[in-house]
Design an enzyme around this catalytic site. Structure first.
Site, PDB file in Angstrom:
ATOM      1  CE  LYS A  32       4.427   9.325   3.344  1.00 31.27           C
ATOM      2  NZ  LYS A  32       5.567   8.728   4.020  1.00 31.27           N
ATOM      3  CG  HIS A 177      -5.113  -5.047  -0.455  1.00 30.46           C
ATOM      4  ND1 HIS A 177      -5.635  -5.512  -1.644  1.00 30.46           N
ATOM      5  CD2 HIS A 177      -4.590  -3.817  -0.729  1.00 30.46           C
ATOM      6  CE1 HIS A 177      -5.431  -4.595  -2.589  1.00 30.46           C
ATOM      7  NE2 HIS A 177      -4.808  -3.559  -2.060  1.00 30.46           N
ATOM      8  CG  ASP A 212      -7.822   1.211  -3.873  1.00 30.99           C
ATOM      9  OD1 ASP A 212      -7.645   1.779  -2.789  1.00 30.99           O
ATOM     10  OD2 ASP A 212      -6.898   0.700  -4.550  1.00 30.99           O
ATOM     11  CG  HIS A 214      -4.008  -1.365  -5.619  1.00 33.40           C
ATOM     12  ND1 HIS A 214      -3.875  -0.066  -5.159  1.00 33.40           N
ATOM     13  CD2 HIS A 214      -2.808  -1.710  -6.160  1.00 33.40           C
ATOM     14  CE1 HIS A 214      -2.637   0.363  -5.395  1.00 33.40           C
ATOM     15  NE2 HIS A 214      -1.969  -0.617  -6.011  1.00 33.40           N
ATOM     16  CG  ASP A 301      -5.196   3.655  -5.112  1.00 37.48           C
ATOM     17  OD1 ASP A 301      -6.389   3.626  -5.467  1.00 37.48           O
ATOM     18  OD2 ASP A 301      -4.655   2.718  -4.489  1.00 37.48           O
TER      19      ASP A 301
HETATM   20  O1  V1P Z   1       3.920  -4.690  -4.963  1.00 40.81           O
HETATM   21  C1  V1P Z   1       3.899  -4.931  -3.766  1.00 40.81           C
HETATM   22  C2  V1P Z   1       4.594  -6.113  -3.133  1.00 40.81           C
HETATM   23  C3  V1P Z   1       5.982  -6.324  -3.596  1.00 40.81           C
HETATM   24  N1  V1P Z   1       5.607  -7.633  -4.130  1.00 40.81           N
HETATM   25  C4  V1P Z   1       6.291  -8.777  -3.794  1.00 40.81           C
HETATM   26  C5  V1P Z   1       4.256  -7.426  -3.611  1.00 40.81           C
HETATM   27  N2  V1P Z   1       3.241  -4.135  -2.901  1.00 40.81           N
HETATM   28  C6  V1P Z   1       2.556  -2.918  -3.258  1.00 40.81           C
HETATM   29  C7  V1P Z   1       1.324  -2.793  -2.367  1.00 40.81           C
HETATM   30  C8  V1P Z   1       0.307  -1.817  -2.825  1.00 40.81           C
HETATM   31  C9  V1P Z   1      -0.840  -1.746  -1.822  1.00 40.81           C
HETATM   32  C10 V1P Z   1      -2.028  -0.894  -2.231  1.00 40.81           C
HETATM   33  C11 V1P Z   1      -3.022  -0.751  -1.113  1.00 40.81           C
HETATM   34  C12 V1P Z   1      -4.372  -0.170  -1.494  1.00 40.81           C
HETATM   35  O2  V1P Z   1      -5.061  -0.950  -2.435  1.00 40.81           O
HETATM   36  C13 V1P Z   1      -5.325  -0.084  -0.282  1.00 40.81           C
HETATM   37  C14 V1P Z   1      -4.890   0.695   0.889  1.00 40.81           C
HETATM   38  O3  V1P Z   1      -4.234   1.095  -2.064  1.00 40.81           O
HETATM   39  C15 V1P Z   1       3.515  -1.794  -3.063  1.00 40.81           C
HETATM   40  C16 V1P Z   1       3.904  -0.825  -3.951  1.00 40.81           C
HETATM   41  C17 V1P Z   1       3.442  -0.649  -5.319  1.00 40.81           C
HETATM   42  N3  V1P Z   1       4.070   0.259  -6.046  1.00 40.81           N
HETATM   43  O4  V1P Z   1       2.547  -1.277  -5.766  1.00 40.81           O
HETATM   44  N4  V1P Z   1       4.188  -1.570  -1.920  1.00 40.81           N
HETATM   45  C18 V1P Z   1       4.959  -0.466  -2.113  1.00 40.81           C
HETATM   46  N5  V1P Z   1       4.767  -0.001  -3.347  1.00 40.81           N
HETATM   47  C19 V1P Z   1       5.857   0.090  -1.104  1.00 40.81           C
HETATM   48  C20 V1P Z   1       6.782   1.078  -1.465  1.00 40.81           C
HETATM   49  C21 V1P Z   1       7.622   1.604  -0.493  1.00 40.81           C
HETATM   50  C22 V1P Z   1       7.561   1.125   0.828  1.00 40.81           C
HETATM   51  C23 V1P Z   1       6.669   0.162   1.168  1.00 40.81           C
HETATM   52  C24 V1P Z   1       5.810  -0.379   0.214  1.00 40.81           C
HETATM   53 ZN    ZN Z   2      -5.071   0.953  -3.856  1.00 49.99          ZN
HETATM   54 CA    CA Z   3     -10.729  -1.571  -7.035  1.00 53.61          CA
END
Ligand code: V1P
Ligand code: ZN
Ligand code: CA
Length: 414
Positions: A32, A177, A212, A214, A301
């Site tokens: 957001k 990323h 972070d 991640h 996060d």
């Molecule tokens: O886990 C994944 C995808 C699904 N797999 C095939 C890979 N994506 C995560 C991405 C997290 C990104 C974090 C970014 C940062 O490090 C820097 C800005 O903070 C993900 C998750 C999760 N729970 O990890 N995507 C989503 N949730 C998501 C949920 C709803 C709608 C769109 C994305």
């Molecule tokens: Zn993150």
């Molecule tokens: Ca980190």
């Protein structure tokens, strides 16, 4: 407001543009951009902005983005530039009235025209898949959002290099990323890599620190083969936690061997063990690497109660990492990143802006803040962290990680 240090004389440059907060990944998406406006409002209402040099964020130009990203990938992404801007550029250029365009933007505008003509061909058979996964949707003005976020991080580098600031802040950056020709994990353009490349025009060694939750995979990958940037990421790892990289033994390749440092941890990390790890590792890194500048990604996060991250840090614990890096007195750039419980993200980054300035801000959230209701029920700066959370990291496992990192670092010649 309490002054916390005798050296509150640090000059702080703060980069902001309210448009950043207006972009929208989609209703169900956890990222957001509004949290940047919320953090800014706290920064204003706590009176912090009066003690900093506040700069308006500009859009990074295409040529600047090309310093890292693949030209075809940029052409592809630039189709998500705001239609208004494309129309404006086309109108002036087709009238062959180039003198109306500000000189510094002329080259940029010509490129946009050229690229928008090529675009159709390029996107029809595109190898780029932005918009195909829920993580990286396309949305109105997406490219402008990327240009603003990276313009600010590049200008953070300039403010440090010109000596205008000791600490520069861009809470809309930290998109760690993004790869050379791939969007991933909510990131499209890697503002951090662009910032570090700018610093490397002058500085010999840059240290990148990433708190972070991640792994900072995009930044690590960009500098995996060099010893001029040391990347250091603390992150949650295992059980398919995103992105799945950042193992302890990913140390870099060639001359870059031992210049990538990874600290993978299990969920539940709380302030005390986290800080112990952080201090032990960063103190050794600073001693051995002696960077000319520190770029710190302050993804929020890793805070307790985050919607995606599983750590259990308080704002004080998170901020103590910023305070500790500041204590070395090396020029520093603070960037944002993740953070999905947005009222805690804004609290955290306002608190850390205070740390940059040597100011401890009040516990009561200023009542004139237009987002005041978001800070209910306590309306306090520090929120209560989750209780009865098991830290799944055993002390002996954490000690082993530190010992292994020390062992890797011992291979670096002083
Ligand atoms: O886990 C994944 C995808 C699904 N797999 C095939 C890979 N994506 C995560 C991405 C997290 C990104 C974090 C970014 C940062 O490090 C820097 C800005 O903070 C993900 C998750 C999760 N729970 O990890 N995507 C989503 N949730 C998501 C949920 C709803 C709608 C769109 C994305
Ligand atoms: Zn993150
Ligand atoms: Ca980190």
């Amino acid at each position: 407001m309490i002054q916390t240090e005798s050296d509150s004389s640090k000059r702080v440059a703060y980069f902001y543009n309210r448009f950043i907060g207006k972009f929208h990944y989609g209703k169900e998406h956890p990222m957001k951009p509004k949290r940047i406006i919320m953090a800014h409002n706290l920064i204003v209402n706590y009176g912090l902005f009066r003690q900093m040099d506040v700069y308006l964020i500009r859009e990074a130009q295409l040529q600047e983005i090309r310093k890292f990203h693949d030209p075809d990938y940029i052409i592809y992404l630039s189709q998500f530039m705001s239609q208004n801007k494309i129309n404006f550029v086309k109108e002036y250029c087709s009238a062959n009235n180039e003198s109306v365009i500000p000189e510094n933007l002329l080259e940029e505008f010509k490129l946009i025209i050229k690229w928008s003509q090529q675009q159709k061909v390029k996107t029809e058979n595109s190898e780029f898949k932005v918009g195909d996964s829920p993580d990286n949707p396309t949305f109105s003005g997406l490219f402008s959002y990327c240009q603003l976020s990276s313009g600010a991080s590049i200008d953070c580098a300039h403010s440090i290099l010109t000596g205008q600031a000791d600490i520069a802040i861009n809470w809309s950056g930290g998109l760690h990323h993004a790869k050379k020709k791939e969007a991933s994990g909510f990131c499209y353009i890697n503002d951090i890599v662009l910032c570090i490349l700018e610093l490397l025009r002058v500085y010999v060694r840059v240290l990148y620190v990433d708190i972070d939750c991640h792994h900072g995979d995009g930044v690590e990958e960009a500098f995996y083969l060099t010893n001029r940037v040391m990347t250091l990421s603390f992150h949650q790892y295992g059980d398919d936690f995103y992105p799945g990289t950042g193992q302890l033994n990913s140390v870099g390749v060639g001359v870059g061997r031992y210049y990538s440092v990874n600290v993978p941890m299990k969920p539940g990390m709380s302030d005390e063990p986290y800080m112990e790890m952080f201090k032990k590792i960063t103190s050794r890194v600073m001693q051995i690497y002696r960077p000319d500048c520190i770029v710190m990604q302050c993804g929020a996060d890793s805070l307790s109660l985050d919607k995606l991250g599983g750590f259990n840090l308080s704002i004080k614990g998170h901020g103590a990492c910023v305070q500790y890096m500041k204590s070395f007195g090396t020029p520093m750039i603070l960037l944002g990143g993740g953070g999905y419980t947005i009222q805690n993200v804004s609290r955290c980054w306002a608190y850390e802006t205070g740390i940059a300035l040597g100011q401890q801000i009040d516990e009561a959230i200023p009542s004139n803040d237009i987002y005041y209701d978001n800070y209910s029920p306590d309306y306090l700066l520090h929120f209560p962290i989750r209780q009865n959370v098991e830290n799944r990291n055993k002390t002996e496992d954490l000690n082993k990680i530190v010992a292994t990192v020390y062992d890797y670092l011992s291979n670096i010649e002083n």
